[in-house]
Design a protein around this motif. Structure first.
Motif, PDB file in Angstrom:
ATOM      1  N   TRP A  53       0.054   9.177   5.223  1.00 32.11           N
ATOM      2  CA  TRP A  53       0.536   7.899   4.950  1.00 32.11           C
ATOM      3  C   TRP A  53       2.003   7.839   4.331  1.00 32.11           C
ATOM      4  O   TRP A  53       2.765   6.995   4.846  1.00 32.11           O
ATOM      5  CB  TRP A  53      -0.459   7.216   3.868  1.00 32.11           C
ATOM      6  CG  TRP A  53      -0.110   5.733   3.388  1.00 32.11           C
ATOM      7  CD1 TRP A  53       0.119   5.148   2.527  1.00 32.11           C
ATOM      8  CD2 TRP A  53      -0.051   4.680   4.453  1.00 32.11           C
ATOM      9  NE1 TRP A  53       0.524   3.633   2.409  1.00 32.11           N
ATOM     10  CE2 TRP A  53       0.193   3.572   3.795  1.00 32.11           C
ATOM     11  CE3 TRP A  53      -0.416   4.607   5.891  1.00 32.11           C
ATOM     12  CZ2 TRP A  53       0.324   2.303   4.459  1.00 32.11           C
ATOM     13  CZ3 TRP A  53      -0.329   3.237   6.391  1.00 32.11           C
ATOM     14  CH2 TRP A  53       0.134   2.233   5.928  1.00 32.11           C
ATOM     15  N   HIS A  68      -8.495   6.086  -2.688  1.00 31.18           N
ATOM     16  CA  HIS A  68      -9.403   7.205  -2.527  1.00 31.18           C
ATOM     17  C   HIS A  68     -10.073   7.365  -3.541  1.00 31.18           C
ATOM     18  O   HIS A  68     -11.406   7.915  -3.156  1.00 31.18           O
ATOM     19  CB  HIS A  68      -8.452   8.374  -1.983  1.00 31.18           C
ATOM     20  CG  HIS A  68      -7.821   8.109  -0.618  1.00 31.18           C
ATOM     21  ND1 HIS A  68      -7.289   9.243  -0.018  1.00 31.18           N
ATOM     22  CD2 HIS A  68      -7.946   7.249   0.339  1.00 31.18           C
ATOM     23  CE1 HIS A  68      -6.719   8.722   1.090  1.00 31.18           C
ATOM     24  NE2 HIS A  68      -7.372   7.543   1.410  1.00 31.18           N
ATOM     25  N   ILE A  81       0.683  -1.101   0.129  1.00 23.12           N
ATOM     26  CA  ILE A  81      -0.010   0.051  -0.166  1.00 23.12           C
ATOM     27  C   ILE A  81       0.855   1.275  -0.031  1.00 23.12           C
ATOM     28  O   ILE A  81       1.164   1.896   0.991  1.00 23.12           O
ATOM     29  CB  ILE A  81      -0.985  -0.145   1.174  1.00 23.12           C
ATOM     30  CG1 ILE A  81      -1.773  -1.184   1.558  1.00 23.12           C
ATOM     31  CG2 ILE A  81      -1.921   1.160   1.326  1.00 23.12           C
ATOM     32  CD1 ILE A  81      -2.551  -1.527   2.501  1.00 23.12           C
ATOM     33  N   VAL A 113      -3.223  10.929   2.165  1.00 23.63           N
ATOM     34  CA  VAL A 113      -2.431  10.120   1.442  1.00 23.63           C
ATOM     35  C   VAL A 113      -0.781  10.823   2.111  1.00 23.63           C
ATOM     36  O   VAL A 113       0.017  10.008   1.898  1.00 23.63           O
ATOM     37  CB  VAL A 113      -2.399  10.443   0.136  1.00 23.63           C
ATOM     38  CG1 VAL A 113      -1.298  10.259  -0.745  1.00 23.63           C
ATOM     39  CG2 VAL A 113      -3.525   9.629  -0.558  1.00 23.63           C
ATOM     40  N   LEU A 117      -2.639   4.229  -2.337  1.00 24.43           N
ATOM     41  CA  LEU A 117      -3.874   4.607  -1.519  1.00 24.43           C
ATOM     42  C   LEU A 117      -4.611   5.899  -2.464  1.00 24.43           C
ATOM     43  O   LEU A 117      -5.741   6.068  -2.135  1.00 24.43           O
ATOM     44  CB  LEU A 117      -3.259   5.261  -0.333  1.00 24.43           C
ATOM     45  CG  LEU A 117      -4.130   5.782   0.857  1.00 24.43           C
ATOM     46  CD1 LEU A 117      -4.955   4.737   1.324  1.00 24.43           C
ATOM     47  CD2 LEU A 117      -3.409   6.311   1.823  1.00 24.43           C
ATOM     48  N   ILE A 141      -6.253   2.366   7.096  1.00 25.79           N
ATOM     49  CA  ILE A 141      -5.217   2.977   6.283  1.00 25.79           C
ATOM     50  C   ILE A 141      -6.154   3.550   5.115  1.00 25.79           C
ATOM     51  O   ILE A 141      -5.704   4.632   4.578  1.00 25.79           O
ATOM     52  CB  ILE A 141      -4.258   1.657   5.683  1.00 25.79           C
ATOM     53  CG1 ILE A 141      -3.418   1.157   6.675  1.00 25.79           C
ATOM     54  CG2 ILE A 141      -3.670   2.206   4.513  1.00 25.79           C
ATOM     55  CD1 ILE A 141      -2.528  -0.015   6.129  1.00 25.79           C
ATOM     56  N   MET A 142      -7.083   2.827   4.641  1.00 26.79           N
ATOM     57  CA  MET A 142      -8.011   3.221   3.784  1.00 26.79           C
ATOM     58  C   MET A 142      -8.442   4.817   3.774  1.00 26.79           C
ATOM     59  O   MET A 142      -8.647   5.416   2.857  1.00 26.79           O
ATOM     60  CB  MET A 142      -9.383   2.442   3.526  1.00 26.79           C
ATOM     61  CG  MET A 142     -10.121   2.561   2.396  1.00 26.79           C
ATOM     62  SD  MET A 142     -11.341   1.509   2.518  1.00 26.79           S
ATOM     63  CE  MET A 142     -10.975  -0.076   2.294  1.00 26.79           C
TER      64      MET A 142
END
Length: 94
Positions: free
Chosen positions: A72, A29, A20, A69, A25, A64-65
């Motif tokens: 992350w 999104h 990921i 970004v 990601l 995480i989803m």
């Protein structure tokens, strides 16, 4: 040390492993916030079928989803994961 932590950020679908990355990601999104079919999601992720895309969405951790970004990316950099997988998965995010 870092590689063990980084393994938590890999989603396995059949024989494929998807790390990921921030690029992956971004695709997730886009799938969440705009009209996108599972077929298109599969294509963007480098998967074969919509069923694989569905499995990916089911298996990616929700925390995480929904993470922005840029946060992350910072987390992956801090944990030393980004440089481990950046070369491998950068093609998948395009």
């Amino acid at each position: 040390m870092a590689s063990e932590k980084c393994k938590e950020y890999i989603v396995t679908i059949g024989e494929k492993q998807i790390f990921i990355t921030p690029q992956i990601l971004e695709i997730v999104h886009e799938y969440l916030h705009r009209p996108m079919s599972l077929e298109e999601l599969a294509k963007r992720l480098g998967l074969e079928t919509w069923e694989e895309a569905y499995e990916f969405i089911k298996r990616i951790p929700a925390w995480i989803m929904w993470m922005p970004v840029n946060l992350w990316r910072l987390r992956l950099e801090k944990e030393g994961c980004l440089e481990l997988f950046e070369g491998e998965s950068s093609e998948e995010g395009k």
